[in-house]
Motif scaffolding. Structure first.
Motif, PDB file in Angstrom:
ATOM      1  N   GLY A   1      -8.572  -4.717   0.965  1.00  0.00           N
ATOM      2  CA  GLY A   1      -8.226  -3.627   1.857  1.00  0.00           C
ATOM      3  C   GLY A   1      -6.939  -2.928   1.479  1.00  0.00           C
ATOM      4  O   GLY A   1      -5.930  -3.562   1.177  1.00  0.00           O
ATOM      5  N   GLY A   2      -6.987  -1.596   1.482  1.00  0.00           N
ATOM      6  CA  GLY A   2      -5.801  -0.793   1.225  1.00  0.00           C
ATOM      7  C   GLY A   2      -5.935   0.550   1.913  1.00  0.00           C
ATOM      8  O   GLY A   2      -7.014   0.905   2.416  1.00  0.00           O
ATOM      9  N   LYS A   3      -4.864   1.306   1.954  1.00  0.00           N
ATOM     10  CA  LYS A   3      -4.892   2.628   2.569  1.00  0.00           C
ATOM     11  C   LYS A   3      -3.692   3.422   2.082  1.00  0.00           C
ATOM     12  O   LYS A   3      -2.644   2.855   1.753  1.00  0.00           O
ATOM     13  N   THR A   4      -3.850   4.736   2.065  1.00  0.00           N
ATOM     14  CA  THR A   4      -2.745   5.634   1.735  1.00  0.00           C
ATOM     15  C   THR A   4      -2.543   6.620   2.868  1.00  0.00           C
ATOM     16  O   THR A   4      -3.516   7.102   3.460  1.00  0.00           O
ATOM     17  N   VAL A   5      -1.278   6.923   3.155  1.00  0.00           N
ATOM     18  CA  VAL A   5      -0.981   8.064   4.011  1.00  0.00           C
ATOM     19  C   VAL A   5      -0.073   9.003   3.227  1.00  0.00           C
ATOM     20  O   VAL A   5       0.844   8.562   2.538  1.00  0.00           O
ATOM     21  N   ILE A   6      -0.392  10.279   3.287  1.00  0.00           N
ATOM     22  CA  ILE A   6       0.456  11.318   2.708  1.00  0.00           C
ATOM     23  C   ILE A   6       1.115  12.048   3.870  1.00  0.00           C
ATOM     24  O   ILE A   6       0.437  12.529   4.784  1.00  0.00           O
ATOM     25  N   ILE A   7       2.417  12.126   3.854  1.00  0.00           N
ATOM     26  CA  ILE A   7       3.146  12.805   4.913  1.00  0.00           C
ATOM     27  C   ILE A   7       3.125  14.309   4.632  1.00  0.00           C
ATOM     28  O   ILE A   7       3.661  14.771   3.622  1.00  0.00           O
ATOM     29  N   GLY A   8       2.466  15.057   5.504  1.00  0.00           N
ATOM     30  CA  GLY A   8       2.374  16.494   5.295  1.00  0.00           C
ATOM     31  C   GLY A   8       1.289  17.110   6.145  1.00  0.00           C
ATOM     32  O   GLY A   8       0.421  16.410   6.681  1.00  0.00           O
TER      33      GLY A   8
ATOM     34  N   ILE B   1       2.530   6.913   0.884  1.00  0.00           N
ATOM     35  CA  ILE B   1       2.722   5.464   1.019  1.00  0.00           C
ATOM     36  C   ILE B   1       1.377   4.801   0.801  1.00  0.00           C
ATOM     37  O   ILE B   1       0.399   5.087   1.511  1.00  0.00           O
ATOM     38  N   ILE B   2       1.309   3.935  -0.196  1.00  0.00           N
ATOM     39  CA  ILE B   2       0.094   3.158  -0.471  1.00  0.00           C
ATOM     40  C   ILE B   2       0.340   1.735   0.001  1.00  0.00           C
ATOM     41  O   ILE B   2       1.291   1.078  -0.442  1.00  0.00           O
ATOM     42  N   ALA B   3      -0.501   1.258   0.907  1.00  0.00           N
ATOM     43  CA  ALA B   3      -0.402  -0.120   1.400  1.00  0.00           C
ATOM     44  C   ALA B   3      -1.593  -0.914   0.881  1.00  0.00           C
ATOM     45  O   ALA B   3      -2.742  -0.508   1.056  1.00  0.00           O
ATOM     46  N   ILE B   4      -1.310  -2.021   0.232  1.00  0.00           N
ATOM     47  CA  ILE B   4      -2.346  -2.937  -0.242  1.00  0.00           C
ATOM     48  C   ILE B   4      -2.203  -4.231   0.546  1.00  0.00           C
ATOM     49  O   ILE B   4      -1.176  -4.912   0.446  1.00  0.00           O
ATOM     50  N   HIS B   5      -3.217  -4.551   1.333  1.00  0.00           N
ATOM     51  CA  HIS B   5      -3.113  -5.728   2.197  1.00  0.00           C
ATOM     52  C   HIS B   5      -3.558  -7.010   1.500  1.00  0.00           C
ATOM     53  O   HIS B   5      -2.814  -7.967   1.414  1.00  0.00           O
ATOM     54  N   ASP B   6      -4.790  -7.029   0.977  1.00  0.00           N
ATOM     55  CA  ASP B   6      -5.341  -8.269   0.433  1.00  0.00           C
ATOM     56  C   ASP B   6      -6.359  -7.941  -0.646  1.00  0.00           C
ATOM     57  O   ASP B   6      -7.260  -7.136  -0.425  1.00  0.00           O
ATOM     58  N   THR B   7      -6.212  -8.551  -1.808  1.00  0.00           N
ATOM     59  CA  THR B   7      -7.162  -8.315  -2.907  1.00  0.00           C
ATOM     60  C   THR B   7      -7.882  -9.607  -3.305  1.00  0.00           C
ATOM     61  O   THR B   7      -8.320  -9.747  -4.445  1.00  0.00           O
ATOM     62  N   THR B   8      -8.021 -10.535  -2.367  1.00  0.00           N
ATOM     63  CA  THR B   8      -8.735 -11.781  -2.660  1.00  0.00           C
ATOM     64  C   THR B   8     -10.159 -11.510  -3.114  1.00  0.00           C
ATOM     65  O   THR B   8     -10.649 -12.123  -4.074  1.00  0.00           O
ATOM     66  N   LEU B   9     -10.834 -10.591  -2.446  1.00  0.00           N
ATOM     67  CA  LEU B   9     -12.239 -10.318  -2.752  1.00  0.00           C
ATOM     68  C   LEU B   9     -12.425  -9.325  -3.890  1.00  0.00           C
ATOM     69  O   LEU B   9     -13.514  -9.211  -4.445  1.00  0.00           O
ATOM     70  N   GLY B  10     -11.372  -8.590  -4.209  1.00  0.00           N
ATOM     71  CA  GLY B  10     -11.471  -7.569  -5.251  1.00  0.00           C
ATOM     72  C   GLY B  10     -10.408  -6.511  -5.052  1.00  0.00           C
ATOM     73  O   GLY B  10      -9.539  -6.635  -4.177  1.00  0.00           O
ATOM     74  N   PRO B  11     -10.456  -5.440  -5.826  1.00  0.00           N
ATOM     75  CA  PRO B  11      -9.465  -4.375  -5.666  1.00  0.00           C
ATOM     76  C   PRO B  11      -9.516  -3.776  -4.264  1.00  0.00           C
ATOM     77  O   PRO B  11     -10.561  -3.754  -3.622  1.00  0.00           O
ATOM     78  N   ALA B  12      -8.382  -3.289  -3.803  1.00  0.00           N
ATOM     79  CA  ALA B  12      -8.300  -2.726  -2.454  1.00  0.00           C
ATOM     80  C   ALA B  12      -8.927  -1.340  -2.430  1.00  0.00           C
ATOM     81  O   ALA B  12      -8.576  -0.478  -3.227  1.00  0.00           O
TER      82      ALA B  12
END
Length: 364
Positions: free
Chosen positions: A78-85, A28-39
């Motif tokens: 800001g963004g983040k990924t979680v891999i289930i495993g 799951i990749i979550a991208i919150h806000d890219t106002t300042l640039g890429p997450a």
């Protein structure tokens, strides 16, 4: 879980579900806000109790990265990924290459890095499929081990907090209690020892404690004793949530400044230590050296340039205290406000740019 309701509440931009049956990838990749640039935010691999728990973790962490990157002065969202495993048994080249292709498909909106459960070797495999990854092996032009850089940022931020509390940023003679002496904290202790601070340390790793005592003349105490020692500065560098109902009454320090994430168990504890007159350097501001360091890789890593940026953590912590004083609020809220003000300023300037361009085009 009402996913769109959650996205709307905190104004998330995108949630991406990544599945590859052959490799077993569930990410799951979550991208919150890219106002300042890429997450920019790391990839965490964990055995979550449920898919909903994984989604919530990705969303929470992505929002945290928006604030961290903004407060650090980075042109990144800001963004983040979680891999289930299970990171011990479920990793494979096929899994990380499949994940890398998903990142590549986002065309630069999201840039990943290592996090809990992932390593430099994993990032190298992802790099086979995409350039939108940091924290890869130095052979590929990365920055290498981030711990010394993170430690230097904490050291600089601690000096700024000391100045706010004691009127001087000199740490010579100050008693500093360091909770946890892992890679980051060991390097922090080295900086503090070089400035002739007096160290009190603890860790569940006895060998790490012995090393710090031997090399830096530190005094060792049991893990549950560290909160109540007589000291000027308490530096949590291990677990999160250590500032809580049980520990706060024991604290004798005038400053809290450390590398650990999520030091406050609850926001109310930020209010409590504020009312006690304790100067708290918010964790995501003071421990941003690591993300500043890997972010420099996006420009072709230059250590001197990265370290100059990390030095600015001193100024960032000072600004947090200034906002706290200006608005009569605790520093944990002031840090959020500093990040939000920067994001809003850039959002406004970009919207003005777009409006001006539309006006010019409408006249043609």
């Amino acid at each position: 879980m009402e996913i769109f309701g959650y996205l709307e509440r905190y104004d998330y931009e995108q949630l991406v579900f990544c599945q590859d049956q052959e490799s077993g990838l569930k990410a799951i990749i979550a991208i919150h806000d890219t106002t300042l640039g890429p997450a920019l935010g790391g990839t965490r691999m964990w055995t979550y109790d449920s898919e909903e728990a994984a989604i919530e973790d990705a969303l929470r962490l992505a929002r945290g990265m928006t604030y961290k990157n903004a407060a650090a002065g980075l042109n990144l969202g800001g963004g983040k990924t979680v891999i289930i495993g299970n990171p011990q048994t479920d990793k494979s080249e096929a899994l990380f290459r499949a994940f890398g292709r998903y990142i590549q498909g986002l065309n630069g909106r999201y840039i990943t890095a290592e996090d809990v459960g992932t390593t430099v070797a994993d990032m190298d495999i992802i790099h086979e499929e995409t350039d939108y990854v940091t924290g890869i092996s130095p052979a590929f032009g990365s920055s290498g081990n981030p711990s010394p850089v993170t430690a230097y940022g904490v050291y600089r931020g601690m000096k700024a907090a000391a100045k706010a509390a004691f009127g001087t940023d000199l740490l010579e003679g100050k008693v500093i209690a360091v909770q946890g002496v892992g890679n980051v904290a060991y390097n922090l202790c080295r900086y503090l020892h070089e400035e002739k601070a007096n160290l009190i340390v603890t860790d569940i790793n006895i060998e790490a404690v012995k090393k710090t005592v031997s090399e830096f003349g530190a005094k060792a105490v049991e893990p549950n004793e560290i909160y109540g020692v007589d000291c000027d500065i308490f530096s949590p560098c291990a677990l999160g949530a250590v500032i809580n109902d049980e520990t706060i009454p024991k604290l004798k320090a005038m400053v809290i400044a450390g590398a650990a994430n999520n030091q406050l168990k609850d926001t109310k504890h930020g209010q409590v230590i504020h009312e006690m007159g304790i100067m708290y350097a918010p964790d995501y501001v003071i421990n941003a050296g690591g993300v500043i360091n890997v972010a420099d890789e996006l420009y072709g890593y230059n250590r001197e340039r990265a370290m100059k940026k990390v030095e600015q953590i001193y100024d960032n912590v000072q600004k947090v205290f200034e906002i706290a004083k200006r608005d009569s609020i605790p520093t944990y809220l002031a840090a959020d406000r500093m990040a939000e003000e920067r994001i809003e300023k850039l959002r406004h300037s970009r919207s003005q740019f777009l409006q001006n361009n539309r006006h010019i085009l409408s006249r043609r």
